[in-house]
Design an enzyme around this catalytic site. Structure first.
Site, PDB file in Angstrom:
ATOM      1  N   CYS A 117       0.815  -1.229   0.000  1.00 34.13           N
ATOM      2  CA  CYS A 117       0.000   0.000   0.000  1.00 34.13           C
ATOM      3  C   CYS A 117       0.841   1.267   0.000  1.00 34.13           C
ATOM      4  O   CYS A 117       0.318   2.365  -0.200  1.00 34.13           O
ATOM      5  CB  CYS A 117      -0.951   0.000   1.185  1.00 34.13           C
ATOM      6  SG  CYS A 117      -2.102  -1.372   1.146  1.00 34.13           S
ATOM      7  N   HIS A 157      -3.354   7.376   2.048  1.00 37.88           N
ATOM      8  CA  HIS A 157      -3.780   6.044   1.616  1.00 37.88           C
ATOM      9  C   HIS A 157      -5.164   5.769   2.202  1.00 37.88           C
ATOM     10  O   HIS A 157      -5.405   6.041   3.383  1.00 37.88           O
ATOM     11  CB  HIS A 157      -2.757   5.012   2.104  1.00 37.88           C
ATOM     12  CG  HIS A 157      -3.213   3.608   1.915  1.00 37.88           C
ATOM     13  ND1 HIS A 157      -3.727   3.156   0.718  1.00 37.88           N
ATOM     14  CD2 HIS A 157      -3.249   2.538   2.765  1.00 37.88           C
ATOM     15  CE1 HIS A 157      -4.050   1.883   0.840  1.00 37.88           C
ATOM     16  NE2 HIS A 157      -3.775   1.488   2.072  1.00 37.88           N
ATOM     17  N   ASN A 178     -10.062  -0.164   0.001  1.00 38.27           N
ATOM     18  CA  ASN A 178      -8.596  -0.047  -0.016  1.00 38.27           C
ATOM     19  C   ASN A 178      -8.080  -0.599  -1.341  1.00 38.27           C
ATOM     20  O   ASN A 178      -8.154  -1.810  -1.578  1.00 38.27           O
ATOM     21  CB  ASN A 178      -8.035  -0.837   1.175  1.00 38.27           C
ATOM     22  CG  ASN A 178      -6.517  -0.811   1.251  1.00 38.27           C
ATOM     23  OD1 ASN A 178      -5.841  -0.423   0.300  1.00 38.27           O
ATOM     24  ND2 ASN A 178      -5.977  -1.249   2.370  1.00 38.27           N
TER      25      ASN A 178
HETATM   26  O1  UT7 Z   1      -3.624  -0.803   3.758  1.00 36.97           O
HETATM   27  C1  UT7 Z   1      -3.134  -1.022   5.047  1.00 36.97           C
HETATM   28  C2  UT7 Z   1      -3.504  -2.341   5.521  1.00 36.97           C
HETATM   29  N1  UT7 Z   1      -4.720  -2.544   6.187  1.00 36.97           N
HETATM   30  C3  UT7 Z   1      -5.268  -1.771   7.121  1.00 36.97           C
HETATM   31  O2  UT7 Z   1      -4.889  -0.678   7.386  1.00 36.97           O
HETATM   32  C4  UT7 Z   1      -6.395  -2.357   7.899  1.00 36.97           C
HETATM   33  C5  UT7 Z   1      -6.186  -2.150   9.379  1.00 36.97           C
HETATM   34  N2  UT7 Z   1      -7.231  -2.706  10.197  1.00 36.97           N
HETATM   35  C6  UT7 Z   1      -8.540  -2.339  10.165  1.00 36.97           C
HETATM   36  O3  UT7 Z   1      -8.936  -1.510   9.361  1.00 36.97           O
HETATM   37  C7  UT7 Z   1      -9.470  -2.931  11.182  1.00 36.97           C
HETATM   38  O4  UT7 Z   1      -8.723  -3.657  12.138  1.00 36.97           O
HETATM   39  C8  UT7 Z   1     -10.538  -3.874  10.554  1.00 36.97           C
HETATM   40  C9  UT7 Z   1     -11.553  -3.052   9.770  1.00 36.97           C
HETATM   41  C10 UT7 Z   1      -9.898  -4.916   9.676  1.00 36.97           C
HETATM   42  C11 UT7 Z   1     -11.304  -4.585  11.683  1.00 36.97           C
HETATM   43  O5  UT7 Z   1     -11.894  -3.639  12.544  1.00 36.97           O
HETATM   44  P1  UT7 Z   1     -11.676  -3.728  14.119  1.00 36.97           P
HETATM   45  O6  UT7 Z   1     -12.458  -2.629  14.702  1.00 36.97           O
HETATM   46  O7  UT7 Z   1     -10.207  -3.750  14.383  1.00 36.97           O
HETATM   47  O8  UT7 Z   1     -12.365  -5.100  14.473  1.00 36.97           O
HETATM   48  P2  UT7 Z   1     -11.740  -6.444  15.113  1.00 36.97           P
HETATM   49  O9  UT7 Z   1     -10.896  -7.148  14.106  1.00 36.97           O
HETATM   50  O10 UT7 Z   1     -11.141  -6.107  16.451  1.00 36.97           O
HETATM   51  O11 UT7 Z   1     -13.037  -7.290  15.341  1.00 36.97           O
HETATM   52  C12 UT7 Z   1     -14.061  -6.898  16.287  1.00 36.97           C
HETATM   53  C13 UT7 Z   1     -15.194  -7.906  16.178  1.00 36.97           C
HETATM   54  C14 UT7 Z   1     -14.732  -9.356  16.289  1.00 36.97           C
HETATM   55  O12 UT7 Z   1     -15.753 -10.083  16.925  1.00 36.97           O
HETATM   56  P3  UT7 Z   1     -15.639 -10.445  18.492  1.00 36.97           P
HETATM   57  O13 UT7 Z   1     -14.362 -11.224  18.629  1.00 36.97           O
HETATM   58  O14 UT7 Z   1     -15.605  -9.126  19.206  1.00 36.97           O
HETATM   59  O15 UT7 Z   1     -16.868 -11.236  18.740  1.00 36.97           O
HETATM   60  C15 UT7 Z   1     -14.666  -9.809  14.848  1.00 36.97           C
HETATM   61  O16 UT7 Z   1     -14.824 -11.195  14.697  1.00 36.97           O
HETATM   62  O17 UT7 Z   1     -15.834  -7.772  14.891  1.00 36.97           O
HETATM   63  C16 UT7 Z   1     -15.821  -9.058  14.246  1.00 36.97           C
HETATM   64  N3  UT7 Z   1     -15.683  -8.822  12.807  1.00 36.97           N
HETATM   65  C17 UT7 Z   1     -16.722  -8.595  12.008  1.00 36.97           C
HETATM   66  N4  UT7 Z   1     -18.047  -8.528  12.241  1.00 36.97           N
HETATM   67  C18 UT7 Z   1     -18.840  -8.253  11.199  1.00 36.97           C
HETATM   68  C19 UT7 Z   1     -14.519  -8.777  12.080  1.00 36.97           C
HETATM   69  N5  UT7 Z   1     -14.817  -8.523  10.797  1.00 36.97           N
HETATM   70  C20 UT7 Z   1     -16.164  -8.406  10.724  1.00 36.97           C
HETATM   71  C21 UT7 Z   1     -17.060  -8.132   9.668  1.00 36.97           C
HETATM   72  N6  UT7 Z   1     -18.390  -8.065   9.948  1.00 36.97           N
HETATM   73  N7  UT7 Z   1     -16.643  -7.919   8.404  1.00 36.97           N
END
Ligand code: UT7
Length: 325
Positions: free
Chosen positions: A113, A251, A281
């Site tokens: 990225c 980005h 993204n």
């Molecule tokens: O280009 C650079 C590279 N990438 C990035 O910059 C991405 C960086 N990371 C992020 O943008 C975020 O971490 C994400 C959008 C990927 C995830 O958001 P988050 O607020 O960090 O969520 P999390 O991974 O901590 O998950 C929270 C909860 C979990 O459930 P539990 O364990 O609390 O029950 C996940 O299983 O949300 C759940 N979850 C979802 N629920 C519905 C994870 N993905 C999803 C989804 N829909 N798509």
């Protein structure tokens, strides 16, 4: 110190197919509400069978050349940033060079990225060294081909598209400057975000079927700190302060990351251009697509200090300031 060069043209190209959050919620256990709240993303474009990084990149390049009013024959170098190249070789840049009818050198950069900032910085140095006058810089991706469509933690994030700029040498007292960039990397944390390819050592992981694997929360945390530090270094290189920044074209990974970055910089969110809502993204394509749209919307004017900042797989990050000419 600064390099006298200006962005003479910008353009982008997106595949036709739009994939909405509602459609994604039929594929994996997710919802429009969750995706919008956690990322800001509402839809993304997905490449069709006839699309590739080179075809999308060539279309974006032609749009940038049109805006610059420059014939492809005038281009001295093509640099393509991509982590989803058409193949191992020839380079995607060489294929773009051929498709647009340019007659010059061409090479790819893979900094995930952070690819566009790395390519843009390289182009500026070629111009500064007077080994090129007009460089075409393309960021282009078909990430949908390496997304794991069964992983709700990643498949909601990514999209396809391409953006391009023509960077042109300027005169020392003329408009347009690129300040020395800052680039960073931490290969030791590479396991937080990766996609193995067909040449990986079999003992290291997937070899045939490259898919994006990410520890989202860890990448999120790392990204905000690294990007803020990169901006600080780029500002120091340019002898500028945050308040000098007219507009930040970051980005586009997640609206919450952009918001957190702007807070760390002490800048209002209105100074950031975002279009992650519509495209998700698109990795190395995200900044040049955003730059193209920001210009078309009249958000950038001559003399503005424009900040590019990015973070991605590698881990890899960077920032560069340019005075719009
Ligand atoms: O280009 C650079 C590279 N990438 C990035 O910059 C991405 C960086 N990371 C992020 O943008 C975020 O971490 C994400 C959008 C990927 C995830 O958001 P988050 O607020 O960090 O969520 P999390 O991974 O901590 O998950 C929270 C909860 C979990 O459930 P539990 O364990 O609390 O029950 C996940 O299983 O949300 C759940 N979850 C979802 N629920 C519905 C994870 N993905 C999803 C989804 N829909 N798509």
């Amino acid at each position: 110190m600064s390099f006298s060069c200006r962005v003479a043209g910008y353009g982008h190209s997106l595949p036709e197919r739009i994939l909405t959050n509602e459609e994604l919620s039929e594929l994996v256990d997710t919802s429009d509400d969750w995706i919008v709240e956690r990322t800001g993303i509402r839809s993304r474009h997905i490449a069709g069978d006839a699309d590739s990084s080179s075809s999308l990149g060539a279309a974006a390049a032609m749009n940038a050349l049109r805006v610059a009013n420059i014939d492809p024959s005038e281009i001295d170098l093509v640099i393509a940033a991509t982590c989803t190249p058409d193949g191992m070789f020839p380079s995607t840049a060489s294929r773009i060079q051929h498709q647009i009818g340019a007659e010059c050198g061409a090479f790819d950069i893979n900094a995930a990225c952070n690819g566009f900032i790395t390519a843009f910085s390289s182009a500026a140095q070629f111009i500064h060294a007077r080994t090129a006058n007009k460089v075409l810089v393309v960021g282009t991706e078909v990430l949908s081909r390496i997304v794991d469509w069964s992983d709700r933690g990643t498949c909601i994030l990514f999209g396809d598209g391409a953006g391009a700029v023509v960077l042109e040498a300027g005169s020392d007292d003329g408009p347009g400057k690129v300040f020395p960039p800052f680039l960073g990397s931490d290969g030791g944390a590479g396991n937080l975000l990766y996609a193995w390819g067909p040449c990986a050592s079999p003992s290291e992981g997937i070899t045939e079927d490259a898919k994006i694997i990410m520890d989202g929360p860890a990448v999120f945390k790392y990204a905000v700190g690294a990007m803020a530090d990169a901006v600080e270094s780029a500002l120091k290189n340019a002898d500028k302060s945050p308040s000098d920044i007219t507009i930040c074209v970051p980005h586009q990974a997640n609206e919450r990351i952009i918001r957190a970055l702007m807070e760390r910089l002490g800048l209002p969110m209105e100074k950031a251009f975002t279009n992650v809502q519509s495209y998700g993204n698109t990795s190395s394509a995200s900044i040049p697509i955003a730059l193209s749209e920001a210009n078309s919307d009249g958000r950038i004017k001559p003399g503005d200090l424009v900040l590019f900042v990015a973070f991605g797989g590698g881990l890899n990050w960077g920032a560069v300031l340019t005075e719009w000419g």
